[in-house]
Design an enzyme around this catalytic site. Structure first.
Site, PDB file in Angstrom:
ATOM      1  NE  ARG A 117      -2.043  -7.519  -2.764  1.00 25.78           N
ATOM      2  CZ  ARG A 117      -3.185  -8.202  -2.651  1.00 25.78           C
ATOM      3  NH1 ARG A 117      -3.241  -9.460  -3.075  1.00 25.78           N
ATOM      4  NH2 ARG A 117      -4.263  -7.643  -2.122  1.00 25.78           N
ATOM      5  CB  SER A 180       9.647 -12.790  -4.777  1.00 28.55           C
ATOM      6  OG  SER A 180       8.457 -12.123  -4.393  1.00 28.55           O
TER       7      SER A 180
END
Length: 353
Positions: A117, A180
């Site tokens: 992340r 993403s």
């Protein structure tokens, strides 16, 4: 065998710290002509059958380094000698940003995967542009651009426009990243209305070939819509796929405690291949398809090529397989091309469909 021993040692250190150290070592090796020459002799592809030309760019071999490893284009001398046929640097944003708080990168050893992340940590498109313009890379370099976190989705097209204007002139191709899972609201930009605005803005700003990178978690209907839009707008191609938010069938224990993020490596391989096949059925040779997600060896790479991929990318496989990752895959592809009677790499693309 030696790399597997090193890998166990690496696993004693946090993933992001290891990345920093290994990347620094690779840059040091590539900085000196004798060591760079030796690396090139050991790893770089030399078989002409591996070469291909797509969207006006010659690639000496089909496997490239995926975006995310060299975020700011600091290792441009490394990737050709290390055996990659090209590299995609980034993701960069119009506004430099630190990314998400650490820890933000995790190993999934039982799955040979990663969970990240990162959140587009980068120095900004303006910092990448001069590196691209003055590079001495031996292979093509693409730039992956994303949305700055502080920019509201309503202004996303303007934000992408700035990045395209800055890095487009010196990049061999541009990849628009709307997939993403680590920037809030980014994947919502894959909706056709929003995506049309973004891609149109980027196309207005650059003459470089433009591709869009999509998520594996899209529905089949959404994939078809994006493929049709890409053809309509005259994009060069599609990169499929990014990381997945799915945790289905993961073998690594305790993954639920790691928090949010995208999973890469073998856990995304089946869906990545499925998306590739769907895209190729939809667009054929009207778009260049770049397949990424779970490519570990030559068998994986070959499966993607005959399913319709003109180019390939790897990142997680490189982490787990080591410095000869690209060489082994390229050697295996060359062997399969000759065994199959193909005169060129392009002749094999989509041959199983």
């Amino acid at each position: 065998m030696l790399y597997q021993i090193l890998l166990r040692l690496f696993f004693l250190v946090s993933p992001e710290r290891v990345h920093t150290l290994v990347f620094a070592a690779l840059r040091a090796i590539a900085a000196f002509t004798p060591t760079r020459w030796l690396l090139n002799r050991l790893c770089a592809p030399t078989d002409p059958i591996l070469g291909t030309e797509v969207f006006g760019v010659h690639f000496p071999a089909p496997l490239g380094l995926a975006a995310g490893f060299d975020k700011d284009g600091e290792g441009l001398k490394v990737w050709g000698p290390l055996g990659f046929g090209y590299a995609e640097v980034g993701t960069v944003t119009a506004i430099a940003q630190p990314g998400n708080p650490k820890p933000r990168l995790f190993r999934l050893p039982a799955d040979r995967g990663l969970l990240n992340r990162m959140g587009f940590n980068n120095h900004g498109a303006a910092a990448l542009a001069p590196r691209l313009a003055t590079r001495t890379s031996t292979v093509p370099i693409g730039a992956n651009i994303g949305k700055s976190k502080i920019v509201e989705p309503a202004f996303a097209s303007s934000d992408y426009r700035v990045s395209a204007r800055q890095v487009g002139p010196a990049a061999d191709f541009l990849v628009v990243n709307v997939s993403s899972p680590n920037t809030p609201g980014l994947r919502d930009l894959q909706a056709i209305g929003e995506l049309r605005k973004i891609l149109s803005a980027v196309l207005e700003e650059t003459t470089a070939p433009v591709l869009v990178k999509i998520a594996p978690d899209l529905s089949d209907a959404d994939i078809d819509e994006i493929a049709d839009l890409a053809v309509e707008l005259g994009l060069a191609g599609i990169v499929a796929t990014n990381t997945t938010i799915s945790r289905a069938a993961l073998k690594t224990t305790g993954v639920e405690d790691l928090g949010a993020g995208g999973v890469s490596g073998p856990p995304v391989a089946a869906r990545s291949l499925e998306v590739l096949r769907r895209l190729y059925r939809r667009v054929g040779d009207r778009l260049v398809l770049i397949s990424v997600g779970g490519i570990e060896d030559a068998d994986d790479a070959w499966a993607r090529i005959i399913a319709g991929a003109s180019l390939l990318q790897g990142y997680t496989g490189f982490i787990y397989r080591g410095g000869f990752y690209a060489k082994r895959i390229h050697d295996g592809i060359a062997q399969r091309l000759r065994a199959g009677g193909f005169a060129s790499l392009q002749d094999a693309v989509g041959s199983a469909t």
